[in-house]
Each structure stands twice: as C-alpha cells, then as structure tokens.
Design a protein around this motif. Structure first.
Motif, PDB file in Angstrom:
ATOM      1  N   GLY B 166       0.820  -1.214   0.000  1.00 25.20           N
ATOM      2  CA  GLY B 166       0.000   0.000   0.000  1.00 25.20           C
ATOM      3  C   GLY B 166       0.854   1.263   0.000  1.00 25.20           C
ATOM      4  O   GLY B 166       0.573   2.220  -0.720  1.00 25.20           O
ATOM      5  N   LYS B 167       1.915   1.248   0.786  1.00 28.64           N
ATOM      6  CA  LYS B 167       2.837   2.402   0.803  1.00 28.64           C
ATOM      7  C   LYS B 167       3.527   2.566  -0.554  1.00 28.64           C
ATOM      8  O   LYS B 167       3.748   3.681  -1.018  1.00 28.64           O
ATOM      9  CB  LYS B 167       3.908   2.209   1.888  1.00 28.64           C
ATOM     10  CG  LYS B 167       3.438   2.539   3.300  1.00 28.64           C
ATOM     11  CD  LYS B 167       4.563   2.261   4.288  1.00 28.64           C
ATOM     12  CE  LYS B 167       4.136   2.588   5.715  1.00 28.64           C
ATOM     13  NZ  LYS B 167       3.989   4.040   5.929  1.00 28.64           N
ATOM     14  N   THR B 168       3.876   1.433  -1.167  1.00 26.29           N
ATOM     15  CA  THR B 168       4.500   1.485  -2.496  1.00 26.29           C
ATOM     16  C   THR B 168       3.525   2.090  -3.503  1.00 26.29           C
ATOM     17  O   THR B 168       3.911   2.909  -4.347  1.00 26.29           O
ATOM     18  CB  THR B 168       4.907   0.055  -2.949  1.00 26.29           C
ATOM     19  OG1 THR B 168       5.662  -0.555  -1.903  1.00 26.29           O
ATOM     20  CG2 THR B 168       5.733   0.084  -4.220  1.00 26.29           C
ATOM     21  N   VAL B 169       2.250   1.683  -3.406  1.00 24.38           N
ATOM     22  CA  VAL B 169       1.230   2.204  -4.327  1.00 24.38           C
ATOM     23  C   VAL B 169       1.026   3.707  -4.097  1.00 24.38           C
ATOM     24  O   VAL B 169       0.934   4.479  -5.062  1.00 24.38           O
ATOM     25  CB  VAL B 169      -0.099   1.423  -4.168  1.00 24.38           C
ATOM     26  CG1 VAL B 169      -1.226   2.082  -4.956  1.00 24.38           C
ATOM     27  CG2 VAL B 169       0.086  -0.023  -4.628  1.00 24.38           C
ATOM     28  N   ASP B 170       0.998   4.132  -2.839  1.00 24.12           N
ATOM     29  CA  ASP B 170       0.884   5.581  -2.549  1.00 24.12           C
ATOM     30  C   ASP B 170       2.028   6.344  -3.220  1.00 24.12           C
ATOM     31  O   ASP B 170       1.826   7.410  -3.797  1.00 24.12           O
ATOM     32  CB  ASP B 170       0.908   5.839  -1.039  1.00 24.12           C
ATOM     33  CG  ASP B 170      -0.413   5.449  -0.367  1.00 24.12           C
ATOM     34  OD1 ASP B 170      -1.418   5.246  -1.078  1.00 24.12           O
ATOM     35  OD2 ASP B 170      -0.431   5.340   0.880  1.00 24.12           O
ATOM     36  N   MET B 175       3.584   9.851  -7.958  1.00 24.83           N
ATOM     37  CA  MET B 175       4.350  10.109  -9.186  1.00 24.83           C
ATOM     38  C   MET B 175       3.437   9.998 -10.416  1.00 24.83           C
ATOM     39  O   MET B 175       3.907   9.744 -11.509  1.00 24.83           O
ATOM     40  CB  MET B 175       5.523   9.139  -9.275  1.00 24.83           C
ATOM     41  CG  MET B 175       6.564   9.413  -8.190  1.00 24.83           C
ATOM     42  SD  MET B 175       8.042   8.390  -8.358  1.00 24.83           S
ATOM     43  CE  MET B 175       7.464   6.846  -7.678  1.00 24.83           C
ATOM     44  N   LYS B 176       2.128  10.164 -10.210  1.00 23.18           N
ATOM     45  CA  LYS B 176       1.138  10.166 -11.303  1.00 23.18           C
ATOM     46  C   LYS B 176       1.079   8.824 -12.039  1.00 23.18           C
ATOM     47  O   LYS B 176       0.891   8.769 -13.257  1.00 23.18           O
ATOM     48  CB  LYS B 176       1.423  11.296 -12.302  1.00 23.18           C
ATOM     49  CG  LYS B 176       1.478  12.682 -11.668  1.00 23.18           C
ATOM     50  CD  LYS B 176       0.271  13.502 -12.079  1.00 23.18           C
ATOM     51  CE  LYS B 176       0.252  14.878 -11.442  1.00 23.18           C
ATOM     52  NZ  LYS B 176       0.044  14.834  -9.969  1.00 23.18           N
ATOM     53  N   GLY B 177       1.253   7.752 -11.300  1.00 15.59           N
ATOM     54  CA  GLY B 177       1.208   6.420 -11.903  1.00 15.59           C
ATOM     55  C   GLY B 177      -0.216   5.882 -11.999  1.00 15.59           C
ATOM     56  O   GLY B 177      -1.188   6.576 -11.685  1.00 15.59           O
ATOM     57  N   THR B 178      -0.302   4.619 -12.439  1.00 14.40           N
ATOM     58  CA  THR B 178      -1.603   3.966 -12.621  1.00 14.40           C
ATOM     59  C   THR B 178      -1.546   2.564 -12.022  1.00 14.40           C
ATOM     60  O   THR B 178      -0.548   1.857 -12.199  1.00 14.40           O
ATOM     61  CB  THR B 178      -1.952   3.862 -14.125  1.00 14.40           C
ATOM     62  OG1 THR B 178      -1.895   5.178 -14.683  1.00 14.40           O
ATOM     63  CG2 THR B 178      -3.346   3.291 -14.339  1.00 14.40           C
ATOM     64  N   ASP B 270      -7.828   6.536 -17.625  1.00 18.24           N
ATOM     65  CA  ASP B 270      -6.915   7.634 -17.294  1.00 18.24           C
ATOM     66  C   ASP B 270      -5.871   7.102 -16.305  1.00 18.24           C
ATOM     67  O   ASP B 270      -5.885   5.944 -15.953  1.00 18.24           O
ATOM     68  CB  ASP B 270      -7.739   8.773 -16.651  1.00 18.24           C
ATOM     69  CG  ASP B 270      -7.036  10.120 -16.761  1.00 18.24           C
ATOM     70  OD1 ASP B 270      -5.841  10.155 -17.134  1.00 18.24           O
ATOM     71  OD2 ASP B 270      -7.689  11.131 -16.454  1.00 18.24           O
ATOM     72  N   ARG B 271      -4.984   7.996 -15.856  1.00 21.05           N
ATOM     73  CA  ARG B 271      -4.034   7.615 -14.815  1.00 21.05           C
ATOM     74  C   ARG B 271      -4.729   7.526 -13.468  1.00 21.05           C
ATOM     75  O   ARG B 271      -5.848   7.983 -13.316  1.00 21.05           O
ATOM     76  CB  ARG B 271      -2.912   8.650 -14.748  1.00 21.05           C
ATOM     77  CG  ARG B 271      -2.035   8.574 -15.965  1.00 21.05           C
ATOM     78  CD  ARG B 271      -0.900   9.567 -15.882  1.00 21.05           C
ATOM     79  NE  ARG B 271      -0.126   9.444 -17.111  1.00 21.05           N
ATOM     80  CZ  ARG B 271       1.177   9.632 -17.175  1.00 21.05           C
ATOM     81  NH1 ARG B 271       1.853   9.957 -16.102  1.00 21.05           N
ATOM     82  NH2 ARG B 271       1.803   9.489 -18.323  1.00 21.05           N
ATOM     83  N   GLY B 272      -4.045   6.951 -12.495  1.00 19.05           N
ATOM     84  CA  GLY B 272      -4.589   6.892 -11.141  1.00 19.05           C
ATOM     85  C   GLY B 272      -4.916   5.465 -10.731  1.00 19.05           C
ATOM     86  O   GLY B 272      -4.548   4.502 -11.397  1.00 19.05           O
ATOM     87  N   LEU B 273      -5.627   5.367  -9.610  1.00 11.43           N
ATOM     88  CA  LEU B 273      -5.927   4.073  -9.007  1.00 11.43           C
ATOM     89  C   LEU B 273      -7.349   3.649  -9.373  1.00 11.43           C
ATOM     90  O   LEU B 273      -8.290   4.424  -9.225  1.00 11.43           O
ATOM     91  CB  LEU B 273      -5.775   4.194  -7.490  1.00 11.43           C
ATOM     92  CG  LEU B 273      -6.029   2.953  -6.639  1.00 11.43           C
ATOM     93  CD1 LEU B 273      -5.041   1.838  -6.977  1.00 11.43           C
ATOM     94  CD2 LEU B 273      -5.929   3.308  -5.158  1.00 11.43           C
ATOM     95  N   TYR B 274      -7.502   2.407  -9.837  1.00  7.60           N
ATOM     96  CA  TYR B 274      -8.811   1.885 -10.257  1.00  7.60           C
ATOM     97  C   TYR B 274      -9.101   0.552  -9.585  1.00  7.60           C
ATOM     98  O   TYR B 274      -8.196  -0.245  -9.331  1.00  7.60           O
ATOM     99  CB  TYR B 274      -8.855   1.694 -11.779  1.00  7.60           C
ATOM    100  CG  TYR B 274      -8.920   3.013 -12.516  1.00  7.60           C
ATOM    101  CD1 TYR B 274     -10.136   3.566 -12.891  1.00  7.60           C
ATOM    102  CD2 TYR B 274      -7.753   3.726 -12.780  1.00  7.60           C
ATOM    103  CE1 TYR B 274     -10.197   4.791 -13.518  1.00  7.60           C
ATOM    104  CE2 TYR B 274      -7.799   4.959 -13.420  1.00  7.60           C
ATOM    105  CZ  TYR B 274      -9.038   5.479 -13.781  1.00  7.60           C
ATOM    106  OH  TYR B 274      -9.098   6.701 -14.401  1.00  7.60           O
ATOM    107  N   PHE B 275     -10.394   0.324  -9.326  1.00 11.78           N
ATOM    108  CA  PHE B 275     -10.859  -0.974  -8.829  1.00 11.78           C
ATOM    109  C   PHE B 275     -11.559  -1.694  -9.969  1.00 11.78           C
ATOM    110  O   PHE B 275     -12.409  -1.111 -10.633  1.00 11.78           O
ATOM    111  CB  PHE B 275     -11.829  -0.783  -7.652  1.00 11.78           C
ATOM    112  CG  PHE B 275     -12.452  -2.072  -7.191  1.00 11.78           C
ATOM    113  CD1 PHE B 275     -11.716  -2.981  -6.434  1.00 11.78           C
ATOM    114  CD2 PHE B 275     -13.758  -2.407  -7.533  1.00 11.78           C
ATOM    115  CE1 PHE B 275     -12.273  -4.191  -6.034  1.00 11.78           C
ATOM    116  CE2 PHE B 275     -14.321  -3.609  -7.143  1.00 11.78           C
ATOM    117  CZ  PHE B 275     -13.569  -4.503  -6.385  1.00 11.78           C
ATOM    118  N   MET B 276     -11.191  -2.957 -10.222  1.00 12.69           N
ATOM    119  CA  MET B 276     -11.872  -3.739 -11.264  1.00 12.69           C
ATOM    120  C   MET B 276     -12.828  -4.734 -10.623  1.00 12.69           C
ATOM    121  O   MET B 276     -12.451  -5.483  -9.722  1.00 12.69           O
ATOM    122  CB  MET B 276     -10.858  -4.492 -12.137  1.00 12.69           C
ATOM    123  CG  MET B 276     -11.541  -5.264 -13.282  1.00 12.69           C
ATOM    124  SD  MET B 276     -10.390  -6.253 -14.248  1.00 12.69           S
ATOM    125  CE  MET B 276      -9.524  -4.977 -15.162  1.00 12.69           C
TER     126      MET B 276
END
Lengths: 97, 382
Positions: B166-170, B175-178, B270-276
């Motif tokens: 979770g910290k890695t994802v934050d 850094m505007k990742g996905t 788009d960029r960012g965090l998504y739930f599938m």
C-alpha cells in the motif's frame, strides 16, 4: 504499532480499542503475554498469526481488529482465549441460520 | 531512484517484456498452439478450455479477456490459432483494428493440427526474430499500469505485506502512476472504507454496488462464504471471516483516491488508481487485470502462492517468515524482517519498490522462471 514493538512482543494490537490481538509467535496455553502494560494469560494454544481475546467478549458482541468489525462472537469468549472460526462468525452473506 | 529500462511497443506503450504470443481461440486448438509454442522460442502461450458454443456474458467475457491480453503492452506480436475461418477472422479483424502489432492467424480446420503447427511455427519464427531487435529504453514508473493482487492470505498479509505494498502504491500514485486492484468478494466488509476514498459519489456508489452484487450472488446460491472465502489456507493462517480478509486485502491499494470502478477486463480510462469488478481467485484476477493492461503485478501472499501469468511478470511478496522459507522458490520479495527483526513497513515498502524497478527492467520473477503461466478467462463467479 512500530517495528520495535513487533520485535519485542509475542502479540500485536493492530488498533487501539481492538478486543483481539494477533500472535507473532506460536503461543502455548498458560503463557503470560504483555499487552499495553497489562498481563494476560493464554487459555489456549494459539498458532502464529491467530487471534487472542484481550478481554471477555460476550455472545453476539462485535469482534474488533484493525479498528473494524470483523464478525461477532458465537459464544461467550473469555480473555486469553483463541478467537477463530469456532467462536466467531461473519456478519456478511449471512444465511440467517 | 534507479532508471527503468523497458521496451517501447508497436502501439507506443512502455513494456517490461516483449512477448511473441501464441493465442488459442478454443479448447481443441490448444494442441496446435502448444506445439507451436514448443517449436519456437521465445514465445508465450495462452490456452484455455473455452471458445465454442459460448453465449451471452460468457462469450463477451471470454472475448474481452482474450482481446485485452493480446493488447497488453507486453505483447509485441500475436499468432492466433483458430478453428474455422469465420470466427477466427472476426477475432483477428477486431484485434487489428485496435493495435499496430503484427497479428497473424492459422486455422486447424482443413489443415489439421499438424498443418496448423507447421504453418504457425514458420510465422512465429519470423515474429520472434523481429521482436529480438527491440532494445530497452528509459521510462518512468508512471508509464506502466501496475496490477495488484493478494493470494494465499494469512494474518501477516494484513500486518506486513499488504500495508507495505500500500505504501509502495501511494508512492507510485504520488508520481502520477496507474494501478488496478480487484477481487470484488474481498471488499465485502471493507467497502465502506473504499467508498470513503472514492473520487466522487458515482465511484462510491459503484464500489458499494459491486460488493452488494457479489454478496447477493453468494446468498442466492445458498452458499456460506466460509470455506470458499476465506479458503481453508486463509483459515489455517488465522483469518476467521470475509470481513477480516477484506479489510486486510484492501490495504494493498494504499490510502489514495480511487478514480473509478472498471468492468471485468476493461482498461483504465486515465491515470490513477482503479478498482476492477472481477471474481476473486488468483489466476482469474491476474488474467482480468492483465486484460486491463497491467504489464507487471505486485502480488502479496501469506502462506505462499505459486500463480503466474503468460503475459506479465508476477512479483511475489511475503511478510510471513515461515512461507519465506517453505515457499522460497515462489517468493521474490521477503519482507518478513518487519516481524522477525522489527523493521518498519517503510523498509519493506522500499524493498518492494526496488524489486519492482528491477523487474520492470528485466529481472525475472520466480513465476517466470518456473513456467507458472496460468490463464483463466472465467465467465462469471465469485
């Protein structure tokens, strides 16, 4: 919780106010465990990663871990007992048996 | 921060791998596809037990999954192994309309398995040589879609591996990742936490709806989730209820804003965090999120889980000191020192990030080394 606490303790409290803690080593019945300055005696053998009741939990009371409700007690659970599928049930997808 | 070296694929996307894919369209084309894969190196293989007489949502999900995986950034060329001309051409045309990658096909009908193998192996050989001419270039972490999954969860998943990832994802989101996380059954009991992180009301409602649909599906089947989810190895590892598993599972998505809920196998807009919204078993989820474009997977595990993917490297991370030993052949990142040596979660997270960078740049995962190439385009389920 910080790393030093994890290293020192046999059990870890994941959120203040939880009524269960998690065993960080295999615990034997009769072991005296320290939690937040208080001693608690294990009433059961408790495997690595399994939960121990920090105080008495009455039947139908919520079981709290990570500061969240993870289920309810199926029976009265005494402090120091192993808390698992035999005495906790989920509140979700409940068939209302 | 070290450099990320990856390939630029024919569609202009960053890719940790440059695979030559042999893709079987149905169960009795698997034999020809396997023979081509064995004859030609380096190739990756997708086979599955479906593809004939599928209707409705099953057909739709199978096609989405196969098309999505063929479009994955890691795939540089596709050889489709189909049975007859009509359905095979339709598939090839749909794929060609969406990609600049070379897409070729062979048919088993009228050629036989041996004829299709011979013809397919010649095409695949040419593609392997073309793919070998690509070299790695510099990219940043935000150029990749990171897939997130947990499997074989136990109590350490919620204490060590999921919060560390979770910290890695934050960090990646900063850094505007996905990134994509999934497992709808494993948000039951934790959906209120995710809904609070939703970018807007619609996303919050979509999250709550997805959980409700899955819970109702379980109840309509008259099943008790216990024993199915949590599974027996979760229970052995100390997890008592689906709520307890879910609250720990969502920690791997970090603490950031959730931009949207994706349909099964859909790509993030788009960029960012998504739930599938997807079934929850390991192979099924990895197959669904690689169809959504994830080119590398961070996979946390408690007791250990060997699952891999033909399409994307799957990085296995554990915080369980016992699994780190017993299942070491499957573990890429051992962060059990958080428990055994009192190291901080940040130390664990930094270790995950370093291995992520190295793996994007070419370091092989245990799943790749051990030929763990599972693929499950499941139609519908929990």
């Amino acid at each position: 919780m910080n790393g030093e606490e994890l290293k020192r303790s046999k059990i870890v409290l994941l959120s203040a106010g939880d009524n269960v803690a998690v065993a960080l080593v295999p615990i034997q019945k009769g072991d005296i465990l320290e939690n937040s300055g208080k001693n608690i005696e294990a009433r059961d053998d408790i495997d690595f990663g399994h939960k121990i009741a920090l105080r008495d939990i009455k039947k139908d009371d919520n079981v709290i871990k990570y500061g969240e409700i993870i289920g309810v007690a199926k029976e009265n659970i005494m402090a120091g007992s192993h808390v698992h599928v035999h005495n906790v049930k989920s509140l979700r997808a409940d068939k209302h048996e | 921060m070290s450099e990320l070296n990856a390939y630029l694929n024919p569609d202009g996307k960053a890719a940790p791998r440059n695979h030559n894919l042999i893709l079987s369209l149905n169960s009795f084309c698997n034999t020809a596809a396997e023979s081509i894969h064995r004859s030609v190196t380096p190739t990756v293989l997708i086979t599955h037990p479906h593809g004939r007489n599928e209707i409705g949502i099953n057909k739709e999900r199978l096609l989405k999954s196969l098309i999505g995986n063929a479009l994955n950034p890691n795939v540089f060329s596709v050889l489709v192994v189909g049975y007859e001309n009509k359905s095979t051409s339709a598939f090839v045309n749909e794929l060609r309309a969406k990609t600049k990658k070379p897409v070729e096909s062979v048919l088993v009908l009228d050629n036989g398995t041996l004829g299709a193998t011979r013809e397919g192996a010649e095409i695949a050989s040419r593609m392997s040589q073309i793919n070998s001419e690509y070299s790695r270039e510099k990219f940043s972490i935000s150029d990749f879609i990171i897939g997130l999954k947990c499997g074989g969860s136990d109590a350490t998943s919620g204490i060590v591996s999921n919060p560390a990832v979770g910290k890695t994802v934050d960090r990646i989101m900063n850094m505007k990742g996905t990134a994509i996380f999934s497992e709808t059954t494993e948000i039951i009991g934790a959906e209120h936490i995710l809904a609070k992180r939703a970018a807007n009301n619609k996303v919050a409602l979509d999250i709550l709806e997805a959980a409700k649909r899955n819970e109702e599906m379980a109840m309509s089947l008259g099943v008790d989730l216990i024993g199915t989810n949590p599974v027996p190895d979760n229970i052995r590892g100390g997890i008592s209820t689906i709520e307890e598993k879910s609250i720990a599972a969502i920690m791997k998505s970090g603490s950031g804003k959730i931009n949207g809920v994706l349909d099964y196998a859909a790509m993030p807009p788009d960029r960012g965090l998504y739930f599938m919204d997807s079934p929850s078993a390991a192979t099924e989820v990895v197959t669904a999120i690689t169809a959504g474009g994830a080119s590398i997977i961070l996979f946390t595990t408690g007791s250990g889980n060997p699952v891999g993917s033909p399409i994307a490297p799957v990085i296995k991370i554990t915080g369980n000191p016992y699994a780190a030993k017993k299942m070491r052949e499957h573990i890429d990142v051992d962060i059990s020192e958080v428990i055994t040596e009192g190291k901080s979660l940040q130390v664990g997270s930094d270790k995950v990030y370093r291995i992520l960078e190295k793996t994007i740049s070419g370091r092989l995962t245990k799943s790749e080394i051990l030929h763990h190439n599972e693929f499950a385009p499941i139609p519908v389920g929990l």
